[in-house]
Structures are given as C-alpha cells and as structure tokens.
Design a protein around this motif. Sequence first.
Motif, mmCIF file in Angstrom:
data_model
loop_
_atom_site.group_PDB
_atom_site.id
_atom_site.type_symbol
_atom_site.label_atom_id
_atom_site.label_comp_id
_atom_site.label_asym_id
_atom_site.label_seq_id
_atom_site.Cartn_x
_atom_site.Cartn_y
_atom_site.Cartn_z
ATOM 1 N N GLU A 677 0.816 -1.217 0.000
ATOM 2 C CA GLU A 677 0.000 0.000 0.000
ATOM 3 C C GLU A 677 0.846 1.262 0.000
ATOM 4 O O GLU A 677 0.426 2.311 -0.507
ATOM 5 C CB GLU A 677 -0.944 -0.017 1.207
ATOM 6 N N SER A 684 2.065 -3.767 -6.880
ATOM 7 C CA SER A 684 1.398 -4.888 -7.570
ATOM 8 C C SER A 684 2.170 -6.178 -7.387
ATOM 9 O O SER A 684 1.596 -7.237 -7.138
ATOM 10 C CB SER A 684 1.244 -4.566 -9.056
ATOM 11 N N ARG A 687 1.597 -7.618 -3.886
ATOM 12 C CA ARG A 687 0.270 -8.223 -3.727
ATOM 13 C C ARG A 687 0.225 -9.605 -4.390
ATOM 14 O O ARG A 687 -0.329 -10.566 -3.845
ATOM 15 C CB ARG A 687 -0.793 -7.313 -4.343
ATOM 16 N N ARG A 710 -8.662 -9.966 -1.706
ATOM 17 C CA ARG A 710 -9.169 -8.657 -2.115
ATOM 18 C C ARG A 710 -8.059 -7.824 -2.772
ATOM 19 O O ARG A 710 -8.292 -7.102 -3.745
ATOM 20 C CB ARG A 710 -9.738 -7.901 -0.907
ATOM 21 N N ALA A 711 -6.848 -7.941 -2.219
ATOM 22 C CA ALA A 711 -5.731 -7.178 -2.780
ATOM 23 C C ALA A 711 -5.428 -7.618 -4.204
ATOM 24 O O ALA A 711 -5.126 -6.791 -5.080
ATOM 25 C CB ALA A 711 -4.488 -7.341 -1.897
ATOM 26 N N ALA A 713 -7.635 -9.037 -6.195
ATOM 27 C CA ALA A 713 -8.801 -8.700 -7.026
ATOM 28 C C ALA A 713 -8.678 -7.307 -7.616
ATOM 29 O O ALA A 713 -9.219 -7.026 -8.688
ATOM 30 C CB ALA A 713 -10.076 -8.818 -6.196
ATOM 31 N N GLU A 714 -7.927 -6.412 -6.942
ATOM 32 C CA GLU A 714 -7.727 -5.065 -7.468
ATOM 33 C C GLU A 714 -6.921 -5.074 -8.765
ATOM 34 O O GLU A 714 -6.926 -4.096 -9.516
ATOM 35 C CB GLU A 714 -7.014 -4.199 -6.422
ATOM 36 N N LEU A 715 -6.211 -6.165 -9.008
ATOM 37 C CA LEU A 715 -5.388 -6.267 -10.214
ATOM 38 C C LEU A 715 -6.118 -6.972 -11.343
ATOM 39 O O LEU A 715 -5.536 -7.221 -12.400
ATOM 40 C CB LEU A 715 -4.093 -7.016 -9.892
#
Length: 798
Positions: A677, A684, A687, A710-711, A713-715
């Motif tokens: 973060e 990236s 994660r 969830r982290a 899924a952001e990608l």
Amino acid sequence: MAHPQPHCIAAVFGASQGSGYLLAPRLVLTAAHLLGPQPPQVVVPGGRGRVGCQVLWSRYDEGCDAALLLAEAPLLPTDEPPRTPTAPFPVWGRIGDLAPRADAFAVGFPQVQRDASGELDSEQLVGTLKPGSGLLSGRMTLDSVHGAPLARPGGGSPWAGYSGSVVFLDDRLVGVVRADPGGWQHSRVELTPAATILDSPGFVRSAMAGGHQVAWNKLDPSPRTEQQEFEQRLREFVLRQTGSLHIIGLNRGGDEEESWPLDAGYLSLELVAGREPDPRTVEPGSAAPQSQRAEQALSGHRRILIRGGAGSGKTTLLFWLANITAGRRLPQPLADLEDCVPLLLRLRSLPRHSELPAPEELLSMVAKPLSGHPAAAGWVTRQLTQGRILLLVDGVDEVPEADRARTRAWLTELLAAYPEARYAVTTRPSAVREGWLAGAGFAELELLPMNRADVAAFIARWHDAAGPDERLAEWRDALTDAVVRKPDLGRLATSPLMCALICALNRDRHGYLPEGRMELYSAALEMLLVRRDRERGVAVPEGFRLTAEQQIMLLQRLAYWLAANGSVEIDRALAVRKLSDALPAMAGISADGEQVLRHLLVRSGLLRQPTTDSVDFIHRTFQDFLAARAAIEEEDLGVLVRNAHDDQWDDILRMAVGHARPKERSRLLLGLLDRAEGDPVHGSRLRLLAAACLEHATELDPAVRQRVQRAVAELVPPRDSVTAKALATAGAVVLGLLPGPEGLDPETAYAVAIAASTVAGPGRSRCWRSTPIIPRSASAASWPGAGSASTPGSTATG
C-alpha cells in the motif's frame, strides 16, 4: 595472380539467373542447369555490360552440373590489360581424400542480395569443404560457418542465383555450386567437384579452345596445425565436462556419483516462443506458434534467451547443446552449428563484484587447464571474429539484481564486437523483463513443464539408471500410475528436478510419498542427509556423525548468509568460520568447522565445491528452502518483507510461509500487503507475491486470506500480457477472480485468456492463442496441447 579476382565474378542470365567465373577473357565457367533455349548472357563487375554467349561445352546429369560459355566479345575492357584474366590462369584442385578443409569459399550473385531497386550484389559464402559428404552422388558439400539467409517469402532457396559460383580453396578452383540440398536449413550447398569436371569428355579440349590453359594439382590434406590440435583438445574437454547429468537422489551410497551419462539421461523438452503478439495485430483465426522439442525450437536462431523456472532443465539444456556441438553429433535441425566450438559459462561460478570476462578470459573461465596451452593466445578472439564460437551463458537469475544491468551491458558489448558468433542465455522468468535482450536481436524461448509422456519417460529412465534392484520395476510402474491418478502429484512432477526427487523418495519410502511441495522438500532433505547412509550401513570416515537436524541447522546458516548477501557461492574459508561460530551452541559435536564442512561436502548430498576456494548448494531450490527456514527460526519477518521486491527472494518468501506457524504467516502476509500500500513502484508485485504464498499457507486466519484475495482482485482483470502472466503466479486463486469474456475490450479479453490458460493448463501456457476465452469454471482438461513443426524440402540454388 591469386584467385578469385573481383572482376572475374560473373552473373549469368539463362533460363534463370545464376553465377559464374571467368577462366579467360571470353570464357565463363558456370552451372549447366541455368541454360535454356535462348543464348545465355553474362556480365562482370566493371565490364561492358551484358554480353551474349554460346555454349561451348556442358554436362548436366546426376554426377555433374557444369558448363563453359564463350562470350561474343571480351567481357572486360581491352584497354585495361592488368585486370583481364590472362596468364596465370586459375589452377584447378583435385581432392582425393575425405579430410574436411576449412576456409573454402565462393562468391556469387544470389537473389537475396538484390537491393530495394532490384539490383544484384555479390555474396561470399565461407565454410568447410566436406569431400566425405555425397560420396554416392558424387557431390561434395560446402557448409557455411555463418549460417544462412532467411528463407524466401514465396518458398524456394534463399541462395537462388548462386548456382554456378566457383568454390576456391588455397587459390585452387575445387568445384562449382549446383544446389541447396533439403534438410540443412540452407546452411550448406552442394557442388560438382573439380575432378568430375576435369574428367568429363570434351571439357579440357573445349576449355583450351576458349583460351583457358587447364592446369591442376592434387590438394593433400594439410597436417594438423597446433591450432587444430588445441581445438580438438578443447572439444574433448567440453565433452568430458558435459558428458554426465547430476541427478538428485539417484544413488544411495555415500561416495557414489549421483549422475548418469548424458546420452542415456537427457530428455528433449519442449520450448515455445516467449514473447506475446500484440492482440491488435493478430489476424482472427491465425495459427498460433506451437511448442517444439528443443532441437526444433533452437533451430535457425543465432541469439536465444531461454526462460525457465527453478529445476525446469535450463542448465541441462545448455549441457546438452555444448556436448553435441563439441562432439559434432548434431541433429539435423541444428546442423548449422557443425563448425562451432561451444564455451559454457556459468555465471554463478564468477566471483561476485569482479569484472565480467573479456573475450580472451573466457577460456580460463570455462576450460582453465587449457588456458596456458601455446595455441590458446588469441584463439577465442579469432574464433569469435569468424563466428565459430557458440557462447552458452547460464543463469542470469543467479546474478544479483543490481548486477544484471552490468551483465546485459557485457553481453551487448560482446555482440557489438563479435556479431557473427552464436549466443544462448538462460534465466528464470522473473529475473528479467520480457524483451530484455530483444534490442540485441535475441529470440525468446520458454521451457515448458514436462507433459504426461515426458514425465513417464523421465521416471522410466531414472529407474533404469538407479540400479539392478528387482523392486525398482514395481515402484516405477506404481509411480507412473500415481502421477496420472493424483493431480497434485502430477503437477509437482512436471519439472525435471521435482520429478527426480519424487523418484528418489518413491524408492526410499517403498512407494509411499508425502504430499505437497514443502513435505516433499522436507522428506528429500531427510533422505539426502541421513537415511541413505544409515540404511546402507555406510561408514563415516570423518569419525563423527551428525543428526539430520544438526546438519539442517548448519546448512541453513550458510543458505541464509547466501540469501542475505545476494550470492550463490560462499568463500570456503568464510563457510568454515560460519560453521565454527554455530558449533558452540550445538551439544555433542567434537569436530571443528573445517571437519564439519568436509563432512557436509562428502555426506550431505546438498553442498559441493565448484572450485578449491568456494562452496555452493547443488541446486538453488534447496538453498532457498533452508534460507526460508532460517529466516523463520530467527524471526526475521521484517527482513523477508524488506527484500520481497527482489525476485531472488520470491521462493524464499513462499517457503517461509510454509515453514511459519499460523500467527507468523499472518504477520508475514499482512506485512507484504502493508508494504504494497505504501510502495507504488512494487505494490502490484508484492500483492501478487502474497497471493502466490497462499499455496503454502495450510493454516491461516480467514480474515488474512480474504484480505490477500481482495488485494489481488484489485489487479483483475489484467490489461496486458505482462500483467496477466504476473497475475498467474498467484495460482488457482486467480481463476475464481477472472471475469468471463462478455463486455471486455479485445486487449483485456486477450490478457484474461493468458492469465487463465497459464494457471489452468500446466505445461501448456501458450494454448490460449488458439482457444476461446474460458469461463471461470473451466478446468485444465479443457485446454488443448500443441503440435509439431514441419521440415522444409530440397531446392536448387539457381
């Protein structure tokens, strides 16, 4: 007058365009198959332009393809007598033995040399003359040392127009080019030998009538020079150094070599082109590049970057390539390497922070005992200049990340200085970006995991090499069946390293195998460190015995030092000091650090001594496994997180999660996400690494697992192929996050397919190119395999 002379090189225009050579002011020697119903024409550099000719003599059959043309007028201006080919005439050379001759050459006018406006230009083909080739047909061959032009877009030989070129050796005319034989990747041409032409009825009389005084002598094989003797010694040295493979767990005796002959143990694996096409330029329904066996995939490439994961067989592939090139035992697709001499440079063996070797230092790096030979001085530079060196550079990934730019600069400088040499470089995929050497003309190939047939073949060969034990056949058959029935075991067995470990453990445990990668490594360590000696009753000459746990504690101290210092080797004296520092805390060991190191080198099966002054692990995988265990035992979670951006720590992080207790796993994974973060450069990557670590997190706080998912899924969805393949490293968790094709733009849909197929299709990571995008529920079985390549046929050069 030495021959050939530039003004004697002729372009011949008959039924097709070819080449020829002036034997006299009006007399041209060429290939007979160029002639047609109309009178041919000839032109020479600096001459009068095209001049009509009559055919004075010709012979065209299986054994001979040659003709003499008599021009209507002198082809060169008569006011420049010094340039006309008057006496002395070219002298012919008869070859009556089978000794190959280097430095033969021909000059002609192939179509491939035409410029943008269609104007002809000359090309010089330099190579080795082989009288022993074509004995039955009477056609000896000239093998190029510089490869061949690209094949013509419409098919046919790239040498078209070269027929009729005259081949010279030691100023002697030894033959006339007639064809480009099929099956040799255009790296050789066939010729009609001088002796055949000289002995043809009517030739000598016709030549003399045209003004050429025929003279010939016999070319005896040259006595082997000191340079040739040196090259043969080097080839034999490389053959010995690369003639066997180290196979982990093969033998159970303490001092036996864990190796088998390369010829018996080498398995040709599959490779595929590594760089992805731009989806915007891919034609719908176009054929996808297919995987090929190594000899086919490497064919035709002068510069190759080979990618492959840990234990995938990269080093073994280079050993094989060095061995078959040194021994001149090349399969047909690699025949253009026939005259090359291989130099295998393992980057892990180079001292850290030292200058990378200059060309003349390469010999001392790869064959130190020969570096003082009288003929060694200047040898490497000469061979690089002539394009005869095949430089095999192994292990870019084992160079510290900070030094890789220096390694790349070293390679590009070599390429700039010696562009004709051949180069093959290996690396793990994560160590360098795609296209790392593309600007230098490198093709990228990726080693694929072994498919089911490969795994079965490897298991059979391993057990054949393991000895005469009658129970081996039963264990072999049971294991072959198990890797098919148990998907998890089958996935683990797709790399040569893991397959060898599984074979060894299967024998050691009489068919009972642990499950999962971490359990396999732990069981392999126990087998290598203790059980094989105890079960065989092997004596311990060092006078003391270490338990498996004691050996692991000592080995992991060395492994952790190597990881912390970005190195793959440790100085032997430093290794002794590190072991000595650890011994006071370990009760019951009376030996000193030197004795313990000697014991580990001889008995553990994990350490080796590549030089008298250095020590390393037999494989990087074991080093990473032990370094990860040390980091967890030292509670160095912060060290792991701080180094997580470095690809050399990837496997250490994954295995550390496997070694850790549940609370330590949570802290480690949360540390990766927290750093992600606050780190826009590496966010990236961190994660994705956290997601990839879930494979080894057998017990984990559900909240932590959900945060990792969830982290990642952001990608999702990935937007390009590079991001897609990075996403796929997270494993099966990715399949549940990828969207279906509905509503995606072409680039994103393409990237989603890459990520899905890389995860879902073990061993077939490129099959997405010819397959529709799969839904989230698709299984690995839905992905097709790859095919094989075809072989070009034979074409004439005229």
